[in-house]
Write an enzyme that holds these catalytic residues in place. Structure first.
Site, PDB file in Angstrom:
ATOM      1  N   ASN A 183      -6.909   6.481  -1.698  1.00 26.07           N
ATOM      2  CA  ASN A 183      -5.781   5.374  -1.546  1.00 26.07           C
ATOM      3  C   ASN A 183      -5.948   4.288  -2.518  1.00 26.07           C
ATOM      4  O   ASN A 183      -7.199   3.590  -2.196  1.00 26.07           O
ATOM      5  CB  ASN A 183      -5.772   5.069  -0.051  1.00 26.07           C
ATOM      6  CG  ASN A 183      -4.615   4.111   0.543  1.00 26.07           C
ATOM      7  OD1 ASN A 183      -4.161   3.510  -0.395  1.00 26.07           O
ATOM      8  ND2 ASN A 183      -4.669   4.081   1.782  1.00 26.07           N
ATOM      9  N   GLU A 232       0.852  -1.223  -0.084  1.00 24.70           N
ATOM     10  CA  GLU A 232       0.126   0.067  -0.010  1.00 24.70           C
ATOM     11  C   GLU A 232       0.932   1.334   0.042  1.00 24.70           C
ATOM     12  O   GLU A 232       2.049   1.386   0.560  1.00 24.70           O
ATOM     13  CB  GLU A 232      -0.761  -0.064   1.505  1.00 24.70           C
ATOM     14  CG  GLU A 232      -1.698   1.272   1.468  1.00 24.70           C
ATOM     15  CD  GLU A 232      -2.433   1.054   3.026  1.00 24.70           C
ATOM     16  OE1 GLU A 232      -1.583   0.716   4.098  1.00 24.70           O
ATOM     17  OE2 GLU A 232      -3.211   1.677   3.215  1.00 24.70           O
ATOM     18  N   ASN A 252       0.363  -1.214   5.371  1.00 21.82           N
ATOM     19  CA  ASN A 252       1.275  -0.519   6.298  1.00 21.82           C
ATOM     20  C   ASN A 252       0.521  -0.537   7.787  1.00 21.82           C
ATOM     21  O   ASN A 252      -0.547   0.331   7.876  1.00 21.82           O
ATOM     22  CB  ASN A 252       1.088   1.148   5.979  1.00 21.82           C
ATOM     23  CG  ASN A 252       2.138   1.460   4.775  1.00 21.82           C
ATOM     24  OD1 ASN A 252       3.256   1.670   4.913  1.00 21.82           O
ATOM     25  ND2 ASN A 252       1.492   1.249   3.611  1.00 21.82           N
ATOM     26  N   LYS A 262      -9.453   2.234  -1.871  1.00 18.81           N
ATOM     27  CA  LYS A 262      -9.554   1.889  -0.572  1.00 18.81           C
ATOM     28  C   LYS A 262     -10.913   2.185   0.009  1.00 18.81           C
ATOM     29  O   LYS A 262     -11.327   3.464   0.066  1.00 18.81           O
ATOM     30  CB  LYS A 262      -8.550   2.148   0.201  1.00 18.81           C
ATOM     31  CG  LYS A 262      -8.525   1.425   1.832  1.00 18.81           C
ATOM     32  CD  LYS A 262      -7.272   2.014   2.533  1.00 18.81           C
ATOM     33  CE  LYS A 262      -7.099   1.526   3.840  1.00 18.81           C
ATOM     34  NZ  LYS A 262      -5.867   1.566   4.584  1.00 18.81           N
ATOM     35  N   CYS A 266      -5.205  -2.899   2.751  1.00 19.21           N
ATOM     36  CA  CYS A 266      -4.612  -2.903   4.183  1.00 19.21           C
ATOM     37  C   CYS A 266      -5.784  -3.111   4.941  1.00 19.21           C
ATOM     38  O   CYS A 266      -6.184  -4.213   5.483  1.00 19.21           O
ATOM     39  CB  CYS A 266      -3.915  -1.717   4.520  1.00 19.21           C
ATOM     40  SG  CYS A 266      -3.200  -1.434   6.207  1.00 19.21           S
ATOM     41  N   GLU A 312      -5.869   8.909   7.905  1.00 20.06           N
ATOM     42  CA  GLU A 312      -6.518   8.548   6.473  1.00 20.06           C
ATOM     43  C   GLU A 312      -7.739   9.003   6.192  1.00 20.06           C
ATOM     44  O   GLU A 312      -8.061   9.321   5.081  1.00 20.06           O
ATOM     45  CB  GLU A 312      -6.434   6.949   6.338  1.00 20.06           C
ATOM     46  CG  GLU A 312      -5.244   6.280   6.160  1.00 20.06           C
ATOM     47  CD  GLU A 312      -5.159   4.932   5.404  1.00 20.06           C
ATOM     48  OE1 GLU A 312      -5.869   4.615   4.453  1.00 20.06           O
ATOM     49  OE2 GLU A 312      -4.835   3.913   6.084  1.00 20.06           O
TER      50      GLU A 312
HETATM   51  N1  CDV Z   1      -3.086   1.382   6.650  1.00 14.14           N
HETATM   52  C1  CDV Z   1      -3.915   0.760   7.458  1.00 14.14           C
HETATM   53  O1  CDV Z   1      -5.152   0.649   7.046  1.00 14.14           O
HETATM   54  N2  CDV Z   1      -3.659   0.316   8.482  1.00 14.14           N
HETATM   55  C2  CDV Z   1      -4.566  -0.248   9.476  1.00 14.14           C
HETATM   56  C3  CDV Z   1      -4.112   0.233  10.984  1.00 14.14           C
HETATM   57  C4  CDV Z   1      -4.138   1.752  11.087  1.00 14.14           C
HETATM   58  C5  CDV Z   1      -4.939  -0.267  11.903  1.00 14.14           C
HETATM   59  C6  CDV Z   1      -4.753  -1.516   9.360  1.00 14.14           C
HETATM   60  O2  CDV Z   1      -5.642  -2.200   9.247  1.00 14.14           O
HETATM   61  O3  CDV Z   1      -3.785  -2.227   9.431  1.00 14.14           O
END
Ligand code: CDV
Length: 314
Positions: free
Chosen positions: A110, A47, A197, A127, A172, A146
């Protein structure tokens, strides 16, 4: 037709605030070559793979914020990835911050794209499950903004025919929400790719943060198993600008078993030969959707956002 081939996850170690897009692309090109040398046909990058994870910072100046976004894809910096894909006959999945004018409005997403072996963009996802806050939270060492910097994706959960299969994308935090996985599976996705991430100091509860790696793998394994799909999850990891990001990039079978897993918190390529027909065994047995699902009983899933007792509960 035998649908068995090698796929790869190209985990990236930290990207510093000063690193340029070219620095990141050069690292990715090296990993693409390494994967192709192992016979890989598809490689998944993280990501927001072209920059440091900027939503951890409060950035008030719009012009400065805009510097973290790509306004076109491919662009001069990323073109070498597309050329290498074509030269090496390897498709890829890439996450980046997208700034675009749509309907006369400037919009920020994103985003992740799929690029085929001819070096052409053939799929795009924005996203949907954006974690964190839209206002800085007092007392936090690292923000997670975000919700401030991106709007919710507006492309749904698309599935792209590619490489003799059907590929879905999540990004993510999406991996923690079973709804996205199921919407992909209902479109006959067989492979789901996901970059992430994930800080291990995010929740504010030590005992929850201590399980960050476990919850990541649990999400990938259950997502794969419950939906009979292969998955490739790729981290950006390590200590990035003082924020500790988990690794554990993983390739997971429709059985829920992990078949390849990273071992470092640095740039690292992992590969696995995947048999796309393996998913059929699960879709014809436990997860034969046509025989066993009961969508008429699931209406609350799309109608209701949060958990509420029924009005006549006493
Ligand atoms: N980049 C993300 O979406 N990170 C989230 C963290 C913040 C909980 C994740 O679900 O990994």
């Amino acid at each position: 037709m035998i649908r068995k081939y090698v796929v790869s996850s190209a985990q990236m170690g930290p990207i510093s605030r000063q690193d340029t897009r070219q620095d990141c692309v050069n690292r990715m090109l090296e990993m693409m070559k390494e994967a192709a040398a192992k016979g890989s046909r598809f490689i998944v990058f993280p990501e927001l793979a072209l920059t440091s994870f900027f939503p951890r910072w409060i950035i008030e100046d719009q012009a400065e914020l805009d510097t973290w976004f790509e306004t076109s894809m491919p662009n001069a910096d990323t073109m070498p990835l597309f050329e290498m894909a074509k030269a090496l006959n390897i498709g890829f999945n890439l996450g980046y911050a997208e700034k675009i004018v749509e309907g006369g409005e400037t919009r920020y997403f994103n985003t992740a794209i799929l690029v085929n072996q001819a070096g052409e963009i053939c799929g795009k996802y924005r996203k949907i499950h954006l974690p964190g806050h839209d206002e800085p939270q007092p007392g936090r060492r690292h923000q997670h903004l975000e919700k401030r910097y991106f709007e919710q994706g507006n492309l749904g959960f698309p599935v792209t025919p590619m490489l003799d299969t059907r590929i879905g994308m999540l990004i993510c935090n999406d991996r923690r929400w079973p709804e996205g996985w199921r919407v992909l599976a209902l479109q006959a996705a067989e492979l789901v790719c996901l970059g992430y991430n994930t800080p291990d100091d995010h929740s504010g509860f030590e005992e929850v943060d201590a399980l960050a790696d476990f919850h990541h793998l649990l999400s990938m394994q259950s997502g794969s198993y419950l939906n009979s799909v292969w998955s490739i999850a790729t981290a950006k990891c390590g200590l990035e600008e003082g924020s500790s990001l988990i690794g554990n990039s993983a390739i997971t079978a429709p059985s829920g078993q992990i078949v390849a897993q990273s071992e470092t918190l640095e740039d690292e390529v992992i590969n696995a030969e995947i048999d796309l027909d393996m998913a059929k065994q699960y879709r014809q047995t436990f997860f034969d959707f046509g025989r066993h699902r009961a969508p008429e009983n699931y209406q609350l899933i799309s109608k209701r956002r949060m958990a509420l007792p029924e009005p006549d509960d006493t």
